[in-house]
Design a protein around this motif. Structure first.
Motif, PDB file in Angstrom:
ATOM      1  N   VAL A 258      22.128  79.130 103.090  1.00  0.00           N
ATOM      2  CA  VAL A 258      21.663  80.325 102.469  1.00  0.00           C
ATOM      3  C   VAL A 258      22.815  81.496 102.344  1.00  0.00           C
ATOM      4  O   VAL A 258      23.669  81.212 103.155  1.00  0.00           O
ATOM      5  CB  VAL A 258      20.843  80.924 104.082  1.00  0.00           C
ATOM      6  CG1 VAL A 258      19.632  80.223 104.128  1.00  0.00           C
ATOM      7  CG2 VAL A 258      21.705  81.104 105.210  1.00  0.00           C
ATOM      8  N   THR A 259      22.615  82.126 101.380  1.00  0.00           N
ATOM      9  CA  THR A 259      23.791  82.805 100.787  1.00  0.00           C
ATOM     10  C   THR A 259      23.199  84.346 100.593  1.00  0.00           C
ATOM     11  O   THR A 259      21.879  84.722 100.450  1.00  0.00           O
ATOM     12  CB  THR A 259      24.229  82.404  99.848  1.00  0.00           C
ATOM     13  OG1 THR A 259      23.335  82.534  98.734  1.00  0.00           O
ATOM     14  CG2 THR A 259      24.906  81.092  99.934  1.00  0.00           C
ATOM     15  N   LYS A 260      24.095  85.521 100.575  1.00  0.00           N
ATOM     16  CA  LYS A 260      23.871  86.849 100.345  1.00  0.00           C
ATOM     17  C   LYS A 260      24.965  87.379  99.760  1.00  0.00           C
ATOM     18  O   LYS A 260      26.236  87.055 100.023  1.00  0.00           O
ATOM     19  CB  LYS A 260      23.234  87.635 101.390  1.00  0.00           C
ATOM     20  CG  LYS A 260      24.130  87.756 102.587  1.00  0.00           C
ATOM     21  CD  LYS A 260      23.356  88.344 103.821  1.00  0.00           C
ATOM     22  CE  LYS A 260      22.959  89.668 103.670  1.00  0.00           C
ATOM     23  NZ  LYS A 260      23.807  90.617 103.444  1.00  0.00           N
ATOM     24  N   VAL A 261      24.991  88.462  99.115  1.00  0.00           N
ATOM     25  CA  VAL A 261      26.369  89.293  98.608  1.00  0.00           C
ATOM     26  C   VAL A 261      26.668  89.955  99.994  1.00  0.00           C
ATOM     27  O   VAL A 261      26.090  90.258 100.867  1.00  0.00           O
ATOM     28  CB  VAL A 261      25.982  90.602  97.694  1.00  0.00           C
ATOM     29  CG1 VAL A 261      26.885  91.257  97.272  1.00  0.00           C
ATOM     30  CG2 VAL A 261      24.975  89.676  96.504  1.00  0.00           C
ATOM     31  N   LEU A 262      28.153  90.086 100.048  1.00  0.00           N
ATOM     32  CA  LEU A 262      28.698  90.687 101.011  1.00  0.00           C
ATOM     33  C   LEU A 262      28.244  92.116 101.411  1.00  0.00           C
ATOM     34  O   LEU A 262      28.171  92.914 100.533  1.00  0.00           O
ATOM     35  CB  LEU A 262      30.384  90.718 101.039  1.00  0.00           C
ATOM     36  CG  LEU A 262      30.932  89.506 101.306  1.00  0.00           C
ATOM     37  CD1 LEU A 262      32.354  89.518 101.138  1.00  0.00           C
ATOM     38  CD2 LEU A 262      30.645  88.683 102.562  1.00  0.00           C
ATOM     39  N   ASN A 263      27.362  92.448 102.537  1.00  0.00           N
ATOM     40  CA  ASN A 263      26.781  93.495 102.754  1.00  0.00           C
ATOM     41  C   ASN A 263      25.836  94.174 101.807  1.00  0.00           C
ATOM     42  O   ASN A 263      25.601  95.267 101.316  1.00  0.00           O
ATOM     43  CB  ASN A 263      27.982  94.891 103.073  1.00  0.00           C
ATOM     44  CG  ASN A 263      28.844  94.550 103.881  1.00  0.00           C
ATOM     45  OD1 ASN A 263      28.448  94.095 104.930  1.00  0.00           O
ATOM     46  ND2 ASN A 263      30.085  94.699 103.560  1.00  0.00           N
ATOM     47  N   GLY A 264      25.272  93.066 101.143  1.00  0.00           N
ATOM     48  CA  GLY A 264      24.038  93.377 100.207  1.00  0.00           C
ATOM     49  C   GLY A 264      22.777  92.552 100.164  1.00  0.00           C
ATOM     50  O   GLY A 264      22.536  92.007 101.085  1.00  0.00           O
ATOM     51  N   ALA A 265      22.346  92.194  98.974  1.00  0.00           N
ATOM     52  CA  ALA A 265      21.065  91.412  98.862  1.00  0.00           C
ATOM     53  C   ALA A 265      21.464  89.951  99.166  1.00  0.00           C
ATOM     54  O   ALA A 265      22.507  89.308  98.528  1.00  0.00           O
ATOM     55  CB  ALA A 265      20.630  91.706  97.472  1.00  0.00           C
ATOM     56  N   TRP A 266      20.225  89.449  99.310  1.00  0.00           N
ATOM     57  CA  TRP A 266      20.095  87.995  99.539  1.00  0.00           C
ATOM     58  C   TRP A 266      20.131  87.133  98.264  1.00  0.00           C
ATOM     59  O   TRP A 266      19.397  87.765  97.296  1.00  0.00           O
ATOM     60  CB  TRP A 266      19.065  87.613 100.259  1.00  0.00           C
ATOM     61  CG  TRP A 266      18.951  87.910 101.928  1.00  0.00           C
ATOM     62  CD1 TRP A 266      18.753  88.875 102.361  1.00  0.00           C
ATOM     63  CD2 TRP A 266      19.578  87.115 102.766  1.00  0.00           C
ATOM     64  NE1 TRP A 266      18.789  89.064 103.616  1.00  0.00           N
ATOM     65  CE2 TRP A 266      19.168  87.647 104.097  1.00  0.00           C
ATOM     66  CE3 TRP A 266      20.299  85.893 102.722  1.00  0.00           C
ATOM     67  CZ2 TRP A 266      19.931  87.625 105.298  1.00  0.00           C
ATOM     68  CZ3 TRP A 266      20.796  85.477 104.033  1.00  0.00           C
ATOM     69  CH2 TRP A 266      20.478  86.123 105.335  1.00  0.00           C
TER      70      TRP A 266
END
Length: 285
Positions: A258-266
């Motif tokens: 599972v991944t997401k932008v650092l301090n942002g959207a998935w």
């Protein structure tokens, strides 16, 4: 005789009642003006405080939650509590005691001791380097009547797809037990998850991940450090439909992220399964 005793008892009781009444009056006078009351302007608590102050003879009227008339008529003022302080943790020793968790020094020593046996250089880690992939180190269960601290160290040899478990004696420095297993897959190590993300970004299937990142940030995705990520093993027995390319997962080491932008959207990468043993990326679902 009975009448004399009755009158004497009545005096004792009356005296005790007067003593209690006197104590109650003293307590009423010495309480702070607004103890436990609502401190909003015009509240009933303030009215009661004023009444208590004027009913105390020589005592000054209560002036709020921080001030009030003392028992001797003197004005008392509350003080702010001292600033909170954080006590630094105690320095960690080189060796733990009994069932204490392994110290940093013990963790390093245990891994080094477990890599000593011959043949370690023929094994491979997750990115193909020499030596097995370290998965974890735990304090071993104590042996009856023996207070010696031992550590159980787990490695994975990607050259043979084998789990290696070694028990080392932290006092003597010897490997007391060693074994290998196939088809046994402990949870993934962070280094394995990072390598899985590297493989996704390097594969054609990583194009969508890069596009999603650019849509969310307006910037190009060029490194795994630009993403927050986590994950664990892909276990085929939990899946309804397993593609043929992933049929060896369980024998091979496969992970899902599972991944997401650092301090942002998935960014949804759950449909991309990475076979770390074969170094392939497969889309599912």
């Amino acid at each position: 005789m009975y009448e004399i005793a009755r009158r004497h008892l009545g005096k004792v009781v009356a005296g005790a009642a007067m003593a209690v009444t006197g104590t109650a009056v003293a307590v009423a006078i010495s309480l702070p003006g607004q103890a436990g009351a609502d401190d909003t302007p015009g509240s009933r608590g303030a009215d009661r405080a004023a009444a208590a102050g004027t009913g105390g003879g020589d005592g000054a009227a209560g002036t709020g939650g921080q001030q009030g008339a003392g028992g001797d008529g003197a004005q008392t003022t509350g003080t702010a509590p001292a600033p909170a302080t954080v006590v630094p943790p105690a320095a960690e020793g080189k060796k733990g005691v009994g069932g204490d968790p392994l110290t940093d020094d013990e963790l390093v020593r245990a891994e080094s001791l477990a890599l000593t046996p011959p043949g370690a250089t023929a094994q491979q880690d997750v990115d193909g380097g020499k030596g097995p992939q370290h998965l974890g180190t735990d304090l071993a269960d104590p042996q009856p009547g023996d207070a010696t601290r031992r550590a159980e160290v787990r490695f994975y040899d990607y050259a043979r797809d084998e789990l290696i478990t070694r028990t080392v004696n932290l006092d003597t420095g010897k490997v007391e037990k060693s074994g290998t297993q196939r088809g046994v897959q402990p949870s993934a190590h962070p280094e394995e998850l990072r390598e899985a993300l590297e493989l996704i970004l390097a594969s054609p299937l990583g194009k969508g991940v890069k596009e999603d990142y650019e849509d969310a940030t307006g910037k190009e995705l060029t490194s795994t450090t630009q993403l927050w990520f986590n994950g664990d093993l892909y276990r085929t027995y939990r899946e309804a439909n397993v593609p043929a390319q992933l049929s060896r997962c369980g024998e091979h080491r496969c992970v899902r992220l599972v991944t997401k932008v650092l301090n942002g959207a998935w960014i949804d990468t759950r449909n991309l399964i990475v076979d770390l043993s074969a170094r392939t990326v497969t889309r599912v679902g």
